[in-house]
Design a protein around this motif. Structure first.
Motif, short mmCIF file in Angstrom:
data_model
loop_
_atom_site.label_atom_id
_atom_site.label_comp_id
_atom_site.label_asym_id
_atom_site.label_seq_id
_atom_site.Cartn_x
_atom_site.Cartn_y
_atom_site.Cartn_z
N VAL A 67 0.74 -1.37 0.18
CA VAL A 67 0.06 -0.02 0.04
C VAL A 67 0.92 1.27 0.06
O VAL A 67 0.46 2.26 -0.70
CB VAL A 67 -0.93 -0.12 1.26
N LEU A 68 1.85 1.07 0.81
CA LEU A 68 2.76 2.50 0.89
C LEU A 68 3.42 2.89 -0.65
O LEU A 68 3.65 3.78 -0.96
CB LEU A 68 3.89 2.14 1.94
N ILE A 69 3.88 1.60 -1.22
CA ILE A 69 4.65 1.57 -2.69
C ILE A 69 3.47 2.23 -3.67
O ILE A 69 3.75 3.22 -4.16
CB ILE A 69 5.05 0.25 -3.04
N PHE A 119 3.85 5.75 -5.49
CA PHE A 119 3.91 5.70 -7.15
C PHE A 119 2.82 7.00 -7.44
O PHE A 119 2.99 7.61 -8.40
CB PHE A 119 3.56 4.52 -7.57
N TYR A 120 1.74 6.92 -6.87
CA TYR A 120 0.59 7.68 -7.09
C TYR A 120 1.14 9.30 -7.02
O TYR A 120 0.70 9.95 -8.02
CB TYR A 120 -0.64 7.56 -6.12
N ARG A 149 0.06 11.02 -10.31
CA ARG A 149 -0.59 12.40 -10.41
C ARG A 149 0.12 13.53 -11.11
O ARG A 149 -0.76 14.26 -11.73
CB ARG A 149 -0.61 12.82 -8.86
N PRO A 150 1.41 13.75 -11.19
CA PRO A 150 2.19 14.60 -11.99
C PRO A 150 1.84 14.30 -13.44
O PRO A 150 1.63 15.16 -14.15
CB PRO A 150 3.68 14.48 -11.63
#
Length: 115
Positions: free
Chosen positions: A32-34, A38-39, A44-45
């Motif tokens: 989940v942290l990875i 990544f998001y 997102r960018p």
């Protein structure tokens, strides 16, 4: 025998199911942290960049200087919903798909295309 007694004993003792839900959370938490990293660092960018590019291409108007997908630089002569007519040289016009424009050059910082 191919397996030493120490390895066989360690494999047999590691099959217990003590700490079931804590173990599942401990195994899923890094994934989940990875995904969250990544998001925020990649997905997102990229979505923001695509949204800005689409807004820039949708705002193309006559007399803007543009760069096509093939790297050609020219001045927009006519704008349609799907196509733009780009003048590459005096008297030489090409029709380009509007979505394939890669950039709209700011007229204040642009050099003339016919250097």
């Amino acid at each position: 025998m191919f397996i030493s007694p120490a390895f066989a004993q360690a494999a047999a003792s590691g099959t217990g199911s003590a700490g079931g839900s804590a173990s599942i959370i401990a195994n899923i938490l890094p994934l989940v942290l990875i995904f969250v990293v990544f998001y925020f660092l990649l997905i997102r960018p990229q979505q923001k960049r695509m949204k800005d590019h689409k807004a820039k291409i949708d705002a193309v108007k006559k007399n803007d200087q543009v760069v096509t997908g093939g790297g050609l630089v020219g001045k927009v002569v006519r704008v349609d919903d799907l196509y733009v007519d780009v003048e590459l040289a005096p008297g030489m016009k090409v029709k380009a798909v509007k979505a394939m424009l890669t950039d709209v050059i700011d007229p204040a910082t642009a050099k003339p295309a016919n250097d």
